[in-house]
Design an enzyme around this catalytic site. Structure first.
Site, short mmCIF file in Angstrom:
data_model
loop_
_atom_site.label_atom_id
_atom_site.label_comp_id
_atom_site.label_asym_id
_atom_site.label_seq_id
_atom_site.Cartn_x
_atom_site.Cartn_y
_atom_site.Cartn_z
N SER A 255 21.18 -9.38 26.23
CA SER A 255 21.79 -8.93 24.99
C SER A 255 20.98 -7.76 24.45
O SER A 255 19.78 -7.64 24.72
CB SER A 255 21.77 -10.05 23.97
OG SER A 255 20.44 -10.23 23.53
N LYS A 256 21.66 -6.93 23.68
CA LYS A 256 20.98 -5.72 23.28
C LYS A 256 19.87 -5.96 22.27
O LYS A 256 19.06 -5.09 22.01
CB LYS A 256 21.97 -4.66 22.80
CG LYS A 256 22.84 -5.01 21.66
CD LYS A 256 23.79 -3.86 21.41
CE LYS A 256 24.78 -4.23 20.34
NZ LYS A 256 25.90 -3.35 20.25
N ARG A 257 19.80 -7.15 21.72
CA ARG A 257 18.70 -7.46 20.81
C ARG A 257 17.38 -7.54 21.58
O ARG A 257 16.32 -7.22 21.06
CB ARG A 257 18.92 -8.81 20.12
CG ARG A 257 20.01 -8.73 19.14
CD ARG A 257 20.03 -9.78 18.08
NE ARG A 257 21.29 -9.62 17.38
CZ ARG A 257 21.58 -8.63 16.57
NH1 ARG A 257 20.67 -7.71 16.30
NH2 ARG A 257 22.75 -8.53 16.00
#
Ligand code: GLU
Length: 479
Positions: A255-257
């Site tokens: 995930s881009k987090r």
């Protein structure tokens, strides 16, 4: 008898930046097609109008092209089974949805959103699984049709059998079974006449003669619905293969987090496309032994699903960087010059940079000093500088995350849009523009002096801006 042609596809939705998962799935589709002399197709699934982003489609095609795999048919190059963009194929879906109604496999549903919300609430209160209660399934066909003809708002739902089991043979997982009672009577055509993913995907895969559907494991639970749709239409379903999702090093779904997920970030970082292909291939496959470095051609030659491993593939940035180094070492000095010209010191990038520093540079020897942060990767922030005076570290950390959300939502990455988003955010949160802008300036450029802020962010690009804001926010949170 001649063997049917192998035809595979990726079907990205243009809802954001080109995702690294798309590259991974595309690679296996492509290699499988080429191994068998088949065709690799790109279809754009843009039926979710609320999430549609105009820039995204071109970005996805450019990113896949940069990644180094060419498609045989697609929205930009056409083909025998076009158009390859779902918003241009609405008539097909409407026709086939009605066909299912007339065969008794689907029905008109007039339930209002209030009724459905009420139903959901009751189900939650009673700890029941959410789902449609099939209220309109028993309506007389004639009566329903009369209501449709009068113009009453409606959707079309698929009649899932009330008992039995639906199964399919997954190319790498073997037999997968689902009980029909666990499946909802899914909407196939929405009130605005647009299809849902399920209907559009099945109709298109059939009409485009897709022989093998190779996609991410997040679609496993959709596949029984698709199989039931194929049965209702009386069509032969394709073979299904679901690949495991890429994972963060902590094994959570990528995930881009936690991880840059845009293909363009890796391009911008200076990862060679052939390295990204090699690296993503290794996520699920290797040619045997402990060989890790191989070309896509070699992969095509040796490919089979038997060697595909189902362990959760971990996307390890350190390993990617190591691999890139291995490839770069083998390039000649002359190739390096060419690669630097094509990737780093491009005419296009320099032309954007020069106006930002022209005023401040008196001789070229000052150029690198004034522009280094435009070429660097991750920056280090001196605690004495970030956060700037008068700003609390935790606040700055939150601002960066929240502002990034806003920047992510921009329709296009222009100076005006970036400026507006930053100013609006200050207003909304009652933050002094001076505080936010100085924080941002340091995060983006590493120091308190930089060319004009919004122009700088614009030229630096979304990938690097996002990466710096995220890393700075994380480090500020820990202070
Ligand atoms: N549009 C879906 C996606 O964005 C396609 C899923 C499929 O391959 O069927 O991934």
């Amino acid at each position: 008898m001649t063997k049917p042609e192998i035809r595979v596809r990726i079907a990205p939705s243009p809802t954001g930046d080109p995702h690294i998962g798309t590259a991974y799935i595309a690679l296996f589709n492509y290699v499988f097609a080429k191994k068998h002399g088949g065709k690799f197709i790109i279809r754009i699934e843009d039926t979710d109008q609320t999430r549609y982003r105009a820039e995204s489609e071109a970005m996805i095609l450019d990113a896949v092209r940069w990644f180094g795999i060419e498609w045989d048919e697609g929205p930009d190059r056409g083909g025998e089974y076009g158009p390859y963009k779902q918003s241009e194929r609405l008539a097909h879906y409407q026709k086939w949805a009605k066909e299912l109604v007339s065969k008794g496999h689907a029905y008109y549903c007039f339930c209002s959103s209030e009724r459905l919300a009420g139903l959901r609430k009751k189900q939650t209160e009673n700890k029941l699984p959410p789902g449609y209660d099939r209220h309109c399934r028993t309506l007389e066909a004639k009566e329903a049709l009369a209501r449709v003809e009068k113009g009453e708002v409606h959707v079309i739902r698929f009649k899932v059998p009330s008992s039995g089991v639906t199964s399919f043979e997954d190319g790498i997982r073997g037999k997968v079974e689902f009980e029909n009672t666990k499946l909802d009577d899914l909407v196939i055509l929405k009130a605005d006449g647009f299809p849902t993913y399920h209907l559009a995907s099945v109709v298109d895969d059939h009409l485009m003669k897709i022989s093998h559907v190779i996609r991410g494991e997040e679609w496993v639970s959709s596949t029984p619905k698709h199989v039931l749709l194929y049965q209702a239409f009386g069509w032969e379903p394709p073979h299904f293969t679901h690949l495991n999702l890429l994972r963060n090093p902590d094994k959570s779904k990528i995930s881009k987090r936690k991880h840059p997920t845009s293909i363009l970030y890796y391009k911008r970082k200076g990862i060679l496309p052939e390295v990204l292909r090699n690296f993503l291939a290794l996520m699920g496959w290797n040619p045997g032994g402990d060989q890790e470095i191989f070309s896509t051609e070699e992969m095509i030659e040796k490919f089979s699903w038997e060697r595909f491993s189902l362990g959760g593939p971990v996307f390890d940035l350190t390993k990617l960087l190591w691999m890139n180094g291995q490839y770069l070492k083998k390039k000649s000095d002359f190739e390096w010059v060419q690669l630097l010209r094509q990737n780093v010191f491009t005419e296009d990038y320099l032309l954007q940079l020069i106006p930002l520093v022209k005023e401040r540079v008196c001789a070229f020897e000052e150029f690198i000093d004034n522009t280094s942060f435009f070429f660097n990767g991750d920056l280090k922030y001196d605690e004495a500088v970030l956060p700037p005076k008068g700003v609390v570290a935790k606040d700055a950390s939150n601002w960066l995350v929240e502002l990034l959300e806003k920047l992510e939502g921009l329709q296009s990455w222009t100076v005006e849009h970036i400026k507006e988003a930053c100013e609006n955010y200050c207003k909304e949160k009652e933050i002094k523009t001076k505080d936010l802008f100085m924080t941002l300036r340091i995060v983006i450029s590493g120091g308190t002096v930089s060319p004009p802020l919004f122009e700088t962010i614009h030229v630096l690009g979304k990938e690097m801006t996002r990466r710096r804001m995220r890393l700075a926010s994380d480090s500020l949170k820990k202070r």
